[in-house]
Design an enzyme around this catalytic site. Structure first.
Site, PDB file in Angstrom:
ATOM      1  N   SER A  62       0.824  -1.215   0.000  1.00  0.00           N
ATOM      2  CA  SER A  62       0.000   0.000   0.000  1.00  0.00           C
ATOM      3  C   SER A  62       0.856   1.262   0.000  1.00  0.00           C
ATOM      4  CB  SER A  62      -0.916   0.017   1.227  1.00  0.00           C
ATOM      5  OG  SER A  62      -1.713  -1.136   1.266  1.00  0.00           O
TER       6      SER A  62
HETATM    7  N1  SAH Z   1      -1.000  -4.343   3.788  1.00  0.00           N
HETATM    8  C1  SAH Z   1      -0.463  -4.923   2.605  1.00  0.00           C
HETATM    9  C2  SAH Z   1      -1.464  -4.800   1.478  1.00  0.00           C
HETATM   10  C3  SAH Z   1      -1.353  -5.893   0.518  1.00  0.00           C
HETATM   11  S1  SAH Z   1      -2.551  -5.866  -0.772  1.00  0.00           S
HETATM   12  C4  SAH Z   1       0.833  -4.244   2.209  1.00  0.00           C
HETATM   13  O1  SAH Z   1       0.929  -3.025   2.365  1.00  0.00           O
HETATM   14  O2  SAH Z   1       1.729  -4.924   1.717  1.00  0.00           O
HETATM   15  C5  SAH Z   1      -3.889  -6.758  -0.056  1.00  0.00           C
HETATM   16  C6  SAH Z   1      -3.602  -8.167   0.373  1.00  0.00           C
HETATM   17  O3  SAH Z   1      -4.869  -8.758   0.709  1.00  0.00           O
HETATM   18  C7  SAH Z   1      -3.017  -9.074  -0.706  1.00  0.00           C
HETATM   19  O4  SAH Z   1      -1.836  -9.643  -0.239  1.00  0.00           O
HETATM   20  C8  SAH Z   1      -4.087 -10.127  -0.967  1.00  0.00           C
HETATM   21  O5  SAH Z   1      -3.584 -11.417  -1.271  1.00  0.00           O
HETATM   22  C9  SAH Z   1      -4.823 -10.122   0.361  1.00  0.00           C
HETATM   23  N2  SAH Z   1      -6.199 -10.650   0.280  1.00  0.00           N
HETATM   24  C10 SAH Z   1      -7.128 -10.463  -0.683  1.00  0.00           C
HETATM   25  N3  SAH Z   1      -8.275 -11.124  -0.400  1.00  0.00           N
HETATM   26  C11 SAH Z   1      -8.061 -11.760   0.794  1.00  0.00           C
HETATM   27  C12 SAH Z   1      -8.860 -12.612   1.612  1.00  0.00           C
HETATM   28  N4  SAH Z   1     -10.110 -12.965   1.304  1.00  0.00           N
HETATM   29  N5  SAH Z   1      -8.312 -13.082   2.756  1.00  0.00           N
HETATM   30  C13 SAH Z   1      -7.037 -12.756   3.118  1.00  0.00           C
HETATM   31  N6  SAH Z   1      -6.244 -11.949   2.392  1.00  0.00           N
HETATM   32  C14 SAH Z   1      -6.736 -11.455   1.230  1.00  0.00           C
END
Ligand code: SAH
Length: 211
Positions: A62
């Site tokens: 993010s």
């Molecule tokens: N906070 C993280 C954001 C990653 S993007 C950072 O800054 O690196 C969002 C993440 O949510 C991804 O890794 C994706 O795989 C995860 N995600 C999407 N749907 C999900 C679900 N149903 N359960 C768990 N994780 C999920």
């Protein structure tokens, strides 16, 4: 290789301050956390720009301003035990781990979770528990949580997450599909108060499945 990230991190926090982030603890933690370790090395030179970046598997780390805003929102409510949905790179997890007592983080993509776990260990952050699973279900056996942060956009607020908030607890979650808004939910007994903040852009909270 990034040799000295502190100077770049200081410039980044100055930008965040100018964008309205005022919580000194949040700013201090962002300034001291090596964001370049949370992405592929080929992108590390961009780590201290205020942008989201790809981390593989179609996912992103993010934008720092978003991490700072969501963290600041949680910190306004005196959170100690936080559930994060969407570990991704683990950067948001690392920021939270330095501000609260315990972080529980759920990720559906095993490979991302594995890398995030290694990064947190390398930074000596041991107050984090991770689970490979479906974030729509939260993490019931570890709840309730006084803070929940969702870092992927949900088509609607997952009912299971509402049930895992403490009385007085707060959840920050992007909601929507083509157009998304950041929503802050507070629980008061069986009542949930919702406040809508601005427009945001996150990868989707994938329904149900595990990879
Ligand atoms: N906070 C993280 C954001 C990653 S993007 C950072 O800054 O690196 C969002 C993440 O949510 C991804 O890794 C994706 O795989 C995860 N995600 C999407 N749907 C999900 C679900 N149903 N359960 C768990 N994780 C999920």
């Amino acid at each position: 290789m990034i040799q000295n990230f502190q100077g770049m991190a200081r410039k980044l926090t100055a930008k965040l301050r100018a964008e309205g982030i005022s919580n000194p603890a949040v700013l201090a933690v962002i300034e001291s956390t090596p964001r370049h370790l949370f992405m592929p090395e080929s992108l590390a030179h961009k780590a201290y720009e205020n942008t989201a970046l790809p981390i593989g598997q179609g996912q992103t780390i993010s934008q720092p301003l978003m991490v700072a805003s969501m963290t600041q929102l949680l910190m306004q409510h005196d959170c100690h035990k936080v559930l994060e949905i969407g570990t991704g790179s683990g950067y948001q997890t690392a920021i939270l781990a330095q501000l609260v007592d315990q972080v529980f983080s759920v990720e559906r993509i095993a490979e991302l979770q594995y890398q995030a776990k290694r990064r947190l260990k390398k930074l000596d952050l041991h107050n984090v528990a991770m689970r490979h699973g479906d974030g729509w279900q939260g993490w019931k056996t570890k709840g309730p949580f006084d803070g929940i942060i969702v870092t992927a956009a949900a088509s609607e607020i997952p009912p299971a997450l509402l049930q895992q908030l403490t009385d007085g607890g707060v959840m920050v979650i992007p909601v929507g599909t083509t157009s998304q808004r950041l929503i802050v939910v507070r629980r008061f007994g069986d009542e949930f108060e919702q406040k809508e903040l601005g427009q945001v852009k996150f990868v989707p909270l994938v329904p149900g499945a595990t990879v």
